[in-house]
Motif scaffolding. Structure first.
Motif, mmCIF file in Angstrom:
data_model
loop_
_atom_site.group_PDB
_atom_site.id
_atom_site.type_symbol
_atom_site.label_atom_id
_atom_site.label_comp_id
_atom_site.label_asym_id
_atom_site.label_seq_id
_atom_site.Cartn_x
_atom_site.Cartn_y
_atom_site.Cartn_z
ATOM 1 N N VAL A 33 3.801 16.533 2.382
ATOM 2 C CA VAL A 33 5.057 16.522 1.635
ATOM 3 C C VAL A 33 5.859 15.271 1.963
ATOM 4 N N GLN A 34 5.797 14.812 3.218
ATOM 5 C CA GLN A 34 6.427 13.544 3.583
ATOM 6 C C GLN A 34 5.968 12.432 2.653
ATOM 7 N N ALA A 35 4.667 12.359 2.413
ATOM 8 C CA ALA A 35 4.125 11.301 1.564
ATOM 9 C C ALA A 35 4.730 11.367 0.169
ATOM 10 N N GLN A 36 4.866 12.562 -0.391
ATOM 11 C CA GLN A 36 5.472 12.714 -1.714
ATOM 12 C C GLN A 36 6.915 12.213 -1.725
ATOM 13 N N GLU A 53 0.840 -1.205 0.000
ATOM 14 C CA GLU A 53 0.000 0.000 0.000
ATOM 15 C C GLU A 53 0.874 1.255 0.000
ATOM 16 N N ARG A 54 0.448 2.250 -0.772
ATOM 17 C CA ARG A 54 1.206 3.494 -0.863
ATOM 18 C C ARG A 54 0.492 4.621 -0.142
ATOM 19 N N LEU A 55 1.289 5.573 0.319
ATOM 20 C CA LEU A 55 0.709 6.781 0.884
ATOM 21 C C LEU A 55 0.023 7.582 -0.212
ATOM 22 N N THR A 56 -0.978 8.348 0.186
ATOM 23 C CA THR A 56 -1.727 9.157 -0.775
ATOM 24 C C THR A 56 -1.440 10.626 -0.504
ATOM 25 N N PRO A 57 -0.489 11.234 -1.230
ATOM 26 C CA PRO A 57 -0.211 12.663 -1.004
ATOM 27 C C PRO A 57 -1.377 13.526 -1.448
ATOM 28 N N ILE A 58 -1.498 14.696 -0.842
ATOM 29 C CA ILE A 58 -2.587 15.606 -1.194
ATOM 30 C C ILE A 58 -2.450 16.079 -2.634
ATOM 31 N N ARG A 59 -1.211 16.381 -3.002
ATOM 32 C CA ARG A 59 -0.936 16.784 -4.385
ATOM 33 C C ARG A 59 0.125 15.852 -4.942
ATOM 34 N N ALA A 60 -0.229 15.086 -5.956
ATOM 35 C CA ALA A 60 0.722 14.160 -6.551
ATOM 36 C C ALA A 60 1.791 14.936 -7.306
ATOM 37 N N ALA A 61 3.046 14.495 -7.168
ATOM 38 C CA ALA A 61 4.149 15.121 -7.898
ATOM 39 C C ALA A 61 4.492 14.239 -9.092
ATOM 40 N N ARG A 62 4.572 14.838 -10.267
ATOM 41 C CA ARG A 62 4.823 14.082 -11.493
ATOM 42 C C ARG A 62 6.329 13.956 -11.684
#
Length: 618
Positions: A491-494, A278-287
């Protein structure tokens, strides 16, 4: 507006109404707070939650009237005990009387807020002398009492120590002593535990709760840690880009978050119950342009072996006539990191984690033992490498620093930061510049960032630049020292997802040093736990978190604040004794200077036991 409930709401200690704060910029005014309204009641804690840049610290600075010169209150009221302090001159006598005496603040980073030139006793006593007519002798006695009140083990000695001689937890306790010595009615705590390990954090939170119960002060707790919110707050207010998007009693807000932003924050937090893969779900995905995975068979055998390393430091005793002290930072530590895997090294501040990482990078030389690195041509002792071999090792093993603000040269552009290591290692300038563009894409940043300087980026973006710099020479090993501790949860999640993707694509090996057990649980394949310079337990990730055997490991896990209200912290169990080997129960107890021995209790799961008579498994 936060509805605190009961009679406390009738007469709030602090009442902010339609507060607006704007910054002057070259592009014109930038409004950081858009009509904020909230209340802090006497004897209650309001947690102000949000990402970096949401306006939390600006709110605290506005209350204390210590906004930067480029910022100003442009509207609204800040009513403290009925008086509108937004209308008082920021540097006038009325505000100076309020600061420290009626309203006090605990800052996020105590090392930068305490003067390195003055003793702890002088700095705490100064607050008392400024606001009262206390003599130096009286101030010293009151300061000693305050240090004892916040849990200093030796208050008398602490009076004459300097901030750099204290651990992060003791520095934060000194800041709290300075804040509460005049028994303020309102305490503003801006990320008071962000840089602390979990056991020290739990002790600081327990201390704040006890002080609130004793004095009845209101607390405005600014944090991005939802576990802290769940265990400390009575009420919660959620900020998003300077606007209040959700507020109410903690149990209502945390159990049934109504706003999508708060729900997204909760999903971005690493949890111990995450499913495999399972992956963390960041608020804003970074491409990020992750390169295709490297082909070929994985390397056989470990890429890194730390074999019985020890390190002792000599420290000043405190007073000029006392002899210097010897501190054994690392004692007979051994680690093994398989190629392409992640080893997590966890423990409290002062346990020796960072010292081990510095010896791996050859920034420190061990007193005994050796560090062996195998890049494919056979293991070599890192501390016996000649100049040419060491030069090659510097490219194969890279370091990602804890603080993305301090680890990048503010005078260099991003292009210079990324190209410098490549040019030092002989890559032509044109190729280095092309590689710099690839590196930025790899970590999810646009090429236009190359011409900008570090101050123009957020903390998360700076950490991406630090990772890009570490990848510039195509290393095999990354040593990451608290890589996300200075970042908010989204940001940690990203960053954590980026590190996982880069490892899978490039075949990297990671040694992650952290006090955040949830981060280690998410990232590591195997985990080693350090206490007082020794490895006390090591195991595969799942085995360690499913069945921790050592009392110190169990204490670390028990001190992690959970965002769930159904798993509250037991503050009474976090006493600070869990890191003392003499207090561990048999068979784990260690006498002073006793090494003990690692005993295998399951395949790959080893625990340090004490005297030989106790080396048995029930």
């Amino acid at each position: 507006m936060v509805e605190c409930g009961d009679e406390d709401f009738v007469s709030p200690l602090l009442s902010i109404r339609d507060l607006r704060v704007a910054f002057r910029t070259e592009a014109g005014p930038f409004e950081a707070l858009h009509g904020l309204s909230l209340d802090v009641a006497r004897g209650r804690t309001l947690a102000l939650v949000g990402e970096s840049g949401s306006g939390k610290s600006v709110t605290a600075q506005a209350i204390l009237r210590i906004l930067p010169r480029a910022a100003a209150i442009t509207g609204g009221q800040i009513l403290f005990e009925g008086q509108d302090i937004a209308r008082l001159p920021a540097d006038g006598p009325a505000m100076r009387d309020l600061r420290g005496q009626r309203v006090a603040m605990i800052f996020q980073e105590p090392m930068t807020c305490l003067s390195p030139l003055h003793t702890v006793g002088d700095q705490i006593g100064e607050a008392l002398r400024v606001h009262t007519e206390a003599s130096r002798k009286e101030a010293r006695a009151r300061t000693r009492e305050a240090l004892a009140h916040v849990g200093f083990p030796d208050p008398e000695r602490a009076l004459d120590t300097y901030p750099f001689e204290l651990s992060g937890g003791l520095r934060q306790r000194a800041m709290i002593a300075m804040a509460i010595i005049l028994r303020p009615a309102l305490l503003v705590a801006d990320e008071p535990t962000t840089a602390l390990d979990v056991t020290t954090q739990a002790q600081i939170l327990a201390l704040l709760a006890r002080l609130q119960e004793e004095t009845g002060m209101g607390i405005l707790l600014i944090t991005h840690d939802l576990g802290v919110v769940a265990n400390m707050a009575h009420d919660v207010a959620v900020l998003y880009r300077g606007r209040l998007v959700e507020a109410g009693p903690r149990d209502v807000v945390m159990r049934a978050p109504g706003h999508a932003y708060l729900r997204a924050l909760l999903h971005a937090v690493p949890r111990f119950d995450m499913a495999e893969g399972e992956r963390l779900t960041p608020i804003r995905a970074a491409r990020a342009a992750i390169p295709p995975a490297r082909s070929g068979a994985p390397d056989a055998g470990p890429i890194l072996r730390v074999e019985g390393v020890s390190k002792t430091f000599t420290l000043r005793a405190g007073r000029a006539w006392d002899p210097p002290r010897l501190v054994r930072a690392v004692a007979d530590v051994s680690l093994t990191l398989p190629a392409g895997k992640t080893l997590g090294l966890v423990g409290e501040s002062g346990s020796g984690k960072t010292t081990v990482s510095k010896m791996v990078m050859r920034a420190l030389a061990p007193d005994s033992g050796r560090v062996r690195f195998d890049a494919g041509a056979g293991p070599r002792d890192v501390h016996r490498l000649g100049p040419a071999e060491l030069f090659a090792y510097r490219g194969q093993a890279q370091f990602v620093f804890q603080d993305p603000y301090a680890s990048l040269d503010p005078r260099m552009s991003v292009r210079q930061i990324l190209c410098e290591p490549m040019e030092i290692h002989g890559l032509p300038r044109a190729q280095a510049r092309a590689r710099a563009r690839e590196l930025l894409a790899m970590v999810g940043l646009e090429a236009e960032a190359l011409s900008r300087f570090p101050h123009a980026f957020s903390g998360g973006q700076r950490q991406r630049i630090g990772i890009a710099r570490a990848l510039a020479l195509e290393p095999r090993l990354l040593v990451l020292d608290e890589p996300v501790s200075a970042l908010d949860v989204s940001v940690q999640a990203q960053i954590l997802n980026l590190l996982k993707d880069l490892q899978a694509a490039l075949g990297l090996s990671y040694l992650i040093v952290s006090h955040n057990l949830a981060v280690i649980d998410y990232m590591a394949d195997t985990i080693s736990v350090m206490a007082r310079g020794r490895i006390v337990e090591e195991a595969p990730r799942a085995a360690l978190f499913r069945g921790p055997a050592h009392p110190y490991t169990r204490a670390l896990l028990a001190a992690v604040p959970d965002p769930s209200l159904d798993h509250p912290l037991d503050f009474a169990a976090v006493t600070g004794d869990q890191s003392d080997p003499a207090r561990w129960p048999s068979p784990f107890r260690l006498a002073p200077d006793e090494a003990g021995a690692m005993v295998e209790i399951a395949p790959g799961h080893r625990v340090r036991h004490g005297a030989a008579l106790d080396r048995r498994v029930a």
